[in-house]
Design a protein around this motif. Structure first.
Motif, PDB file in Angstrom:
ATOM      1  N   GLY A 176       0.826  -1.200   0.000  1.00 34.13           N
ATOM      2  CA  GLY A 176       0.000   0.000   0.000  1.00 34.13           C
ATOM      3  C   GLY A 176       0.856   1.244   0.000  1.00 34.13           C
ATOM      4  O   GLY A 176       2.082   1.190   0.118  1.00 34.13           O
ATOM      5  N   SER A 177       0.200   2.378  -0.126  1.00 30.18           N
ATOM      6  CA  SER A 177       0.890   3.664  -0.124  1.00 30.18           C
ATOM      7  C   SER A 177       0.026   4.661   0.632  1.00 30.18           C
ATOM      8  O   SER A 177      -1.142   4.416   0.913  1.00 30.18           O
ATOM      9  CB  SER A 177       1.139   4.149  -1.552  1.00 30.18           C
ATOM     10  N   GLY A 178       0.620   5.796   0.978  1.00 29.77           N
ATOM     11  CA  GLY A 178      -0.134   6.801   1.696  1.00 29.77           C
ATOM     12  C   GLY A 178       0.771   7.786   2.390  1.00 29.77           C
ATOM     13  O   GLY A 178       2.008   7.634   2.403  1.00 29.77           O
ATOM     14  N   PRO A 179       0.199   8.813   2.999  1.00 34.06           N
ATOM     15  CA  PRO A 179       0.992   9.901   3.569  1.00 34.06           C
ATOM     16  C   PRO A 179       1.855   9.515   4.759  1.00 34.06           C
ATOM     17  O   PRO A 179       2.781  10.249   5.107  1.00 34.06           O
ATOM     18  CB  PRO A 179      -0.071  10.930   3.982  1.00 34.06           C
ATOM     19  N   LEU A 180       1.586   8.372   5.391  1.00 39.24           N
ATOM     20  CA  LEU A 180       2.350   7.997   6.582  1.00 39.24           C
ATOM     21  C   LEU A 180       3.519   7.060   6.279  1.00 39.24           C
ATOM     22  O   LEU A 180       4.179   6.595   7.208  1.00 39.24           O
ATOM     23  CB  LEU A 180       1.423   7.332   7.606  1.00 39.24           C
ATOM     24  N   GLU A 181       3.795   6.810   5.009  1.00 39.23           N
ATOM     25  CA  GLU A 181       4.852   5.853   4.686  1.00 39.23           C
ATOM     26  C   GLU A 181       6.196   6.262   5.281  1.00 39.23           C
ATOM     27  O   GLU A 181       6.915   5.436   5.864  1.00 39.23           O
ATOM     28  CB  GLU A 181       4.980   5.674   3.173  1.00 39.23           C
ATOM     29  N   GLY A 182       6.551   7.536   5.148  1.00 43.37           N
ATOM     30  CA  GLY A 182       7.833   7.992   5.678  1.00 43.37           C
ATOM     31  C   GLY A 182       7.917   7.822   7.181  1.00 43.37           C
ATOM     32  O   GLY A 182       8.949   7.377   7.714  1.00 43.37           O
ATOM     33  N   GLU A 183       6.855   8.151   7.892  1.00 38.99           N
ATOM     34  CA  GLU A 183       6.837   7.995   9.346  1.00 38.99           C
ATOM     35  C   GLU A 183       6.969   6.531   9.753  1.00 38.99           C
ATOM     36  O   GLU A 183       7.644   6.198  10.738  1.00 38.99           O
ATOM     37  CB  GLU A 183       5.541   8.571   9.922  1.00 38.99           C
ATOM     38  N   LEU A 184       6.336   5.639   9.003  1.00 34.62           N
ATOM     39  CA  LEU A 184       6.394   4.213   9.335  1.00 34.62           C
ATOM     40  C   LEU A 184       7.800   3.670   9.115  1.00 34.62           C
ATOM     41  O   LEU A 184       8.299   2.872   9.919  1.00 34.62           O
ATOM     42  CB  LEU A 184       5.378   3.442   8.502  1.00 34.62           C
ATOM     43  N   ARG A 185       8.433   4.103   8.040  1.00 34.06           N
ATOM     44  CA  ARG A 185       9.822   3.659   7.799  1.00 34.06           C
ATOM     45  C   ARG A 185      10.736   4.182   8.907  1.00 34.06           C
ATOM     46  O   ARG A 185      11.623   3.462   9.387  1.00 34.06           O
ATOM     47  CB  ARG A 185      10.297   4.143   6.433  1.00 34.06           C
ATOM     48  N   ALA A 186      10.546   5.430   9.317  1.00 35.77           N
ATOM     49  CA  ALA A 186      11.371   6.002  10.389  1.00 35.77           C
ATOM     50  C   ALA A 186      11.142   5.259  11.700  1.00 35.77           C
ATOM     51  O   ALA A 186      12.080   4.990  12.458  1.00 35.77           O
ATOM     52  CB  ALA A 186      11.043   7.485  10.545  1.00 35.77           C
ATOM     53  N   LEU A 187       9.883   4.901  11.974  1.00 38.90           N
ATOM     54  CA  LEU A 187       9.580   4.145  13.178  1.00 38.90           C
ATOM     55  C   LEU A 187      10.238   2.772  13.146  1.00 38.90           C
ATOM     56  O   LEU A 187      10.784   2.306  14.168  1.00 38.90           O
ATOM     57  CB  LEU A 187       8.056   3.997  13.324  1.00 38.90           C
ATOM     58  N   ALA A 188      10.230   2.132  11.985  1.00 34.48           N
ATOM     59  CA  ALA A 188      10.877   0.820  11.863  1.00 34.48           C
ATOM     60  C   ALA A 188      12.374   0.924  12.125  1.00 34.48           C
ATOM     61  O   ALA A 188      12.958   0.055  12.783  1.00 34.48           O
ATOM     62  CB  ALA A 188      10.612   0.247  10.472  1.00 34.48           C
ATOM     63  N   ARG A 189      13.003   2.002  11.637  1.00 38.72           N
ATOM     64  CA  ARG A 189      14.437   2.205  11.907  1.00 38.72           C
ATOM     65  C   ARG A 189      14.676   2.403  13.397  1.00 38.72           C
ATOM     66  O   ARG A 189      15.601   1.830  13.988  1.00 38.72           O
ATOM     67  CB  ARG A 189      14.952   3.423  11.123  1.00 38.72           C
TER      68      ARG A 189
END
Length: 372
Positions: free
Chosen positions: A226-239
């Protein structure tokens, strides 16, 4: 029967309601009915085309109010349907379309599918609520996807007598096709650990941040489609949590690729945290593939679809610990996964087929026509 549907958009525009409208419309066409969809275009011009046997009238969009497109001329188009259609089927929420339906007051039996409450857009809801109640009072019948919605929606409980439950449905064979297995094996080969799968837009109410936090306590890989506006935040959280190496984010996939991912996954997770998640059609798709589901106990159709202990496990929304425990239980217990997956497949074929959805919808149309 000649059926006209009214909605915000129509595919290829992405959206769960849009996909449902298309699936229902095309299934009705396959049964020999004539279906027209009146929607807003994503451009200022008006175009008419035929997709899957459905005549799609895309009225030129002037602007958006919140996420609702405003298309002038919709009331006129609805009045013209009086000489074309036997029944008019509205899909809600679409504030502009419903306002135009009230203005047009077409002399047609009308049915409305109530997909969800408006939860977060409180300013919009304040202005929308009075005429939404007028719409619900005037339509002949109201379709809801699950009984929980009637019980928990402040808008539906006063008109419960005209509500009819018609669960959304799919073609289960699309997701159970053995020919998908080679592609599913290729997907599994890319992962050394079990696969937890999420499919959906990356927006607040999907709760994918809760899922990423839970994955820090689960020895598995997380695949997000999926895609959406929170993708960057989710990747940062995973890091930040140290699970970045176990996270794969894929853009929306073709139907065949998506079906193969459902088949390849060990567990499907829908961690939604708000009532905006009214049903969770992706749960049915995963269940049709024989994949058990972990979802949340929202006061909506989500736990109606995925029944705790039957097709998967259900946990409180927003509870990271409970979600992690449920995911670990299924990841570590192959026998439980197999049992719940088999029962999930059976549940779809019993309750959530496209044929069943069409038959129940036609019955509501007939009821609305007889009541006029």
């Amino acid at each position: 029967m000649r059926i006209t549907m009214l909605n915000k958009h129509y595919p290829p525009h992405l959206g769960g309601i849009e996909h449902h409208v298309r699936d229902l419309a095309e299934a009705l066409v396959e049964r020999g009915h004539a279906v027209r969809a009146i929607v807003a275009n994503e451009a200022p011009d008006t175009v008419t085309e035929t997709r899957g046997g459905v005549e799609v009238v895309r009225l030129g969009r002037a602007f958006n109010v919140s996420s609702a497109p405003v298309a002038f001329g919709m009331a006129r188009a609805l009045r013209e349907e009086e000489r074309r259609a036997d029944v008019l089927h509205l899909h809600s929420p679409y504030p502009w379309g419903e306002l135009e339906w009230l203005r047009a007051a077409p002399k047609l039996p009308s049915v409305l599918t109530y997909h969800s409450d408006i939860v977060r857009q409180r300013v919009l809801l304040a202005g929308y609520a009075p005429f939404l109640r007028r719409v619900l009072a005037r339509v002949g019948r109201i379709i809801v996807s699950n009984p929980q919605m009637i019980e928990h929606s402040a808008f539906l409980s006063p008109v419960a007598d005209k509500c009819r439950v018609v669960p959304f449905g799919i073609d289960p064979d699309e997701f159970a096709d053995p020919a998908l297995e080679p592609l599913a094996q290729q997907i599994r080969a890319q992962h050394e650990r079990p696969i937890v799968l999420f499919v959906g837009r990356l927006i607040y109410y999907k709760g994918v941040d809760v899922l990423v936090r839970a994955m820090a306590r689960v020895d598995a890989d997380l695949v997000v489609v999926g895609s959406g506006p929170l993708e960057g935040e989710l990747r940062a959280l995973a890091r930040e949590l140290g699970v970045e190496a176990r996270l794969t984010v894929l853009p929306p996939l073709s139907r065949r690729e998506l079906a193969a991912h459902y088949r390849a996954a060990d567990v499907f997770c829908l961690p939604s945290v708000a009532r905006s998640e009214a049903f969770g059609l992706v749960q049915i798709e995963a269940m049709a593939a024989g994949t058990p589901v972990v979802s949340t106990a929202l006061p909506t159709g989500v736990p109606f679809v995925n029944q705790h202990g039957t097709s998967g496990l259900v946990v409180p929304p927003g509870d990271v610990d409970a979600l992690a425990d449920a995911l670990r239980t299924l990841v570590e217990d192959g026998d439980l996964r197999a049992r719940l997956g088999a029962q999930a497949r059976e549940r779809v074929r019993a309750e959530f087929t496209r044929d069943g959805m069409v038959e129940r919808t036609l019955a509501v149309y007939r009821e609305a026509m007889e009541a006029v």
